[in-house]
Design an enzyme around this catalytic site. Structure first.
Site, PDB file in Angstrom:
ATOM      1  N   LEU A   5       0.791  -1.228   0.000  1.00  0.00           N
ATOM      2  CA  LEU A   5       0.000   0.000   0.000  1.00  0.00           C
ATOM      3  C   LEU A   5       0.824   1.279   0.000  1.00  0.00           C
ATOM      4  O   LEU A   5       0.261   2.358   0.018  1.00  0.00           O
ATOM      5  CB  LEU A   5      -0.941  -0.002   1.218  1.00  0.00           C
ATOM      6  CG  LEU A   5      -1.989  -1.108   1.214  1.00  0.00           C
ATOM      7  CD1 LEU A   5      -2.717  -1.144   2.552  1.00  0.00           C
ATOM      8  CD2 LEU A   5      -2.979  -0.923   0.089  1.00  0.00           C
ATOM      9  N   HIS A   6       2.150   1.185  -0.042  1.00  0.00           N
ATOM     10  CA  HIS A   6       2.945   2.405   0.086  1.00  0.00           C
ATOM     11  C   HIS A   6       2.838   3.333  -1.113  1.00  0.00           C
ATOM     12  O   HIS A   6       3.209   4.497  -1.016  1.00  0.00           O
ATOM     13  CB  HIS A   6       4.406   2.108   0.423  1.00  0.00           C
ATOM     14  CG  HIS A   6       5.182   1.455  -0.691  1.00  0.00           C
ATOM     15  ND1 HIS A   6       6.485   1.115  -0.551  1.00  0.00           N
ATOM     16  CD2 HIS A   6       4.848   1.066  -1.928  1.00  0.00           C
ATOM     17  CE1 HIS A   6       6.929   0.546  -1.660  1.00  0.00           C
ATOM     18  NE2 HIS A   6       5.940   0.500  -2.501  1.00  0.00           N
ATOM     19  N   ASP A   7       2.321   2.855  -2.229  1.00  0.00           N
ATOM     20  CA  ASP A   7       2.206   3.736  -3.383  1.00  0.00           C
ATOM     21  C   ASP A   7       0.833   4.406  -3.479  1.00  0.00           C
ATOM     22  O   ASP A   7       0.494   4.998  -4.493  1.00  0.00           O
ATOM     23  CB  ASP A   7       2.557   3.001  -4.679  1.00  0.00           C
ATOM     24  CG  ASP A   7       1.843   1.688  -4.860  1.00  0.00           C
ATOM     25  OD1 ASP A   7       1.209   1.218  -3.906  1.00  0.00           O
ATOM     26  OD2 ASP A   7       1.922   1.128  -5.956  1.00  0.00           O
ATOM     27  N   ASP A  38       4.654  -4.631   3.474  1.00  0.00           N
ATOM     28  CA  ASP A  38       5.062  -3.256   3.198  1.00  0.00           C
ATOM     29  C   ASP A  38       6.060  -2.812   4.257  1.00  0.00           C
ATOM     30  O   ASP A  38       6.267  -3.504   5.252  1.00  0.00           O
ATOM     31  CB  ASP A  38       3.831  -2.342   3.235  1.00  0.00           C
ATOM     32  CG  ASP A  38       3.917  -1.199   2.252  1.00  0.00           C
ATOM     33  OD1 ASP A  38       5.042  -0.710   2.012  1.00  0.00           O
ATOM     34  OD2 ASP A  38       2.882  -0.790   1.734  1.00  0.00           O
TER      35      ASP A  38
END
Length: 106
Positions: A5-7, A38
Site C-alpha cells: 500500500l505504500h504507493d 510493506d
C-alpha cells in the site's frame, strides 16, 4: 488477500482496506484476515544511525515524488487500519528484510 500500500495516499488506502474488510467478512461464519507486505518505518525504536532507517526514508521520498504515496510508521498504519473499520492488527517488523508483515483482523 495481500497488498502493498505504500504507493497509495491515505484516502485511497482506507478505501482499499474497507473493500478488503467487506470481502473477508462477506461469507457467514468465516472470517479471514488481510495481509499487507510493506515497510513500517521504525522511527521510534532506533538508537543512533541505522542503514535500514536511511533506506526506508529514501523509499519514503521516492513514494512521495513518484506516485503520491508514502512509507508509514506503526502509528500511521494503526490509524489507517482503524479508520477502515478493522478491530486489530499485528506487525512483524523486518519479517522480510526492509518490509514487514502486517496482519489485519476484522
Amino acid at each position: 488477500m495481500q497488498f502493498i500500500l505504500h504507493d497509495w495516499n491515505d484516502e485511497k488506502c482506507i478505501k482499499i482496506l474497507k473493500k478488503c474488510k467487506e470481502a473477508i467478512t462477506r461469507s457467514k461464519g468465516r472470517k479471514g484476515k488481510v495481509i499487507v507486505i510493506d515497510m513500517v518505518v521504525d522511527d521510534e525504536k532506533s538508537d543512533g544511525y541505522n542503514k535500514s532507517i536511511e533506506t526506508q526514508l529514501f523509499f519514503d521520498m521516492l513514494m512521495m515524488v513518484e506516485v503520491n504515496g508514502k512509507e508509514r510508521n506503526e502509528k500511521e498504519w494503526a490509524n489507517l487500519i482503524f479508520s477502515a473499520g478493522f478491530s486489530s492488527y499485528k506487525i512483524n517488523l523486518s519479517a522480510l528484510g526492509l518490509r514487514s508483515l502486517i496482519e489485519i483482523f476484522p
